[in-house]
Design a protein around this motif. Structure first.
Motif, PDB file in Angstrom:
ATOM      1  N   ILE A 173       0.835  -1.194   0.000  1.00 38.26           N
ATOM      2  CA  ILE A 173       0.000   0.000   0.000  1.00 38.26           C
ATOM      3  C   ILE A 173       0.870   1.243   0.000  1.00 38.26           C
ATOM      4  N   ARG A 174       0.248   2.336  -0.384  1.00 33.41           N
ATOM      5  CA  ARG A 174       0.830   3.668  -0.278  1.00 33.41           C
ATOM      6  C   ARG A 174      -0.270   4.583   0.229  1.00 33.41           C
ATOM      7  N   ILE A 175       0.117   5.542   1.039  1.00 38.50           N
ATOM      8  CA  ILE A 175      -0.815   6.560   1.491  1.00 38.50           C
ATOM      9  C   ILE A 175      -0.468   7.839   0.741  1.00 38.50           C
ATOM     10  N   ASP A 176      -1.448   8.414   0.059  1.00 35.75           N
ATOM     11  CA  ASP A 176      -1.254   9.662  -0.689  1.00 35.75           C
ATOM     12  C   ASP A 176      -2.307  10.646  -0.200  1.00 35.75           C
ATOM     13  N   GLY A 177      -1.901  11.535   0.713  1.00 38.78           N
ATOM     14  CA  GLY A 177      -2.873  12.422   1.351  1.00 38.78           C
ATOM     15  C   GLY A 177      -3.810  11.577   2.198  1.00 38.78           C
ATOM     16  N   ASP A 178      -5.111  11.577   1.847  1.00 34.77           N
ATOM     17  CA  ASP A 178      -6.089  10.759   2.563  1.00 34.77           C
ATOM     18  C   ASP A 178      -6.443   9.491   1.783  1.00 34.77           C
ATOM     19  N   ASP A 179      -5.804   9.284   0.645  1.00 34.11           N
ATOM     20  CA  ASP A 179      -6.112   8.111  -0.181  1.00 34.11           C
ATOM     21  C   ASP A 179      -5.227   6.927   0.201  1.00 34.11           C
ATOM     22  N   VAL A 180      -5.860   5.769   0.310  1.00 35.95           N
ATOM     23  CA  VAL A 180      -5.134   4.516   0.502  1.00 35.95           C
ATOM     24  C   VAL A 180      -5.051   3.846  -0.862  1.00 35.95           C
ATOM     25  N   LEU A 181      -3.837   3.710  -1.378  1.00 35.13           N
ATOM     26  CA  LEU A 181      -3.601   3.100  -2.678  1.00 35.13           C
ATOM     27  C   LEU A 181      -3.035   1.700  -2.478  1.00 35.13           C
ATOM     28  N   VAL A 182      -3.524   0.759  -3.266  1.00 36.14           N
ATOM     29  CA  VAL A 182      -3.131  -0.642  -3.121  1.00 36.14           C
ATOM     30  C   VAL A 182      -2.639  -1.176  -4.456  1.00 36.14           C
ATOM     31  N   SER A 183      -1.566  -1.960  -4.404  1.00 33.86           N
ATOM     32  CA  SER A 183      -1.112  -2.705  -5.570  1.00 33.86           C
ATOM     33  C   SER A 183      -1.741  -4.088  -5.497  1.00 33.86           C
TER      34      SER A 183
END
Length: 110
Positions: A93-103
Motif C-alpha cells: 500500500i501507499r498513502i497519498d494524502g487521505d487516499d489509501v492506494l493498493v497494488s
C-alpha cells in the motif's frame, strides 16, 4: 524501479483506528486494516472458511476470523493459530494524502 500499479482502495479517514474496512478493488475483496499506527491491505477472505475477515477483530497487528477464531499476521498474512493453516494474500500500500492506494500484485511470500 517497481512496475507495481497502485489503485485507490478507500480513504484513510474511512478506516477506523485499530479496525478494518472491507472494500472491493475490481473483483478483489480486500480488508484495509489499521493496527498499532500502521495500515495494511490483506485479502478479505479467510484461507480456512472463505468468510469475510473484515467482520473480525483487529488486535496488535493481527486480524481474527469471526467464524472459527484463526488469527492472521497483518504483515505476512501467515496464520498464527488453527484451524487456518494457509496464509492470506497481503498487498503493498501507499498513502497519498487521505487516499489509501493498493497494488493488486499479491505480495505473500509463502
Amino acid at each position: 524501479m517497481s512496475n507495481e500499479r497502485f489503485v485507490k482502495a478507500c480513504t484513510l479517514s474511512d478506516v477506523p483506528e485499530e479496525g478494518v474496512l472491507g472494500v472491493e478493488v475490481g473483483d478483489t475483496p480486500l480488508a484495509i486494516v489499521r493496527s498499532e499506527g500502521e495500515v495494511y491491505a490483506v485479502s478479505d477472505i479467510c484461507s480456512h472458511a472463505e468468510v469475510n475477515l473484515s467482520e473480525g477483530e483487529v488486535d496488535e497487528g493481527t486480524i481474527e476470523c469471526w467464524l472459527h477464531g484463526s488469527c492472521f499476521d497483518l504483515g505476512s498474512g501467515k496464520p498464527i493459530n488453527p484451524p487456518a493453516t494457509k496464509p492470506i494474500p497481503t498487498y503493498n500500500i501507499r498513502i497519498d494524502g487521505d487516499d489509501v492506494l493498493v497494488s493488486l500484485d499479491d505480495t505473500t511470500t509463502s
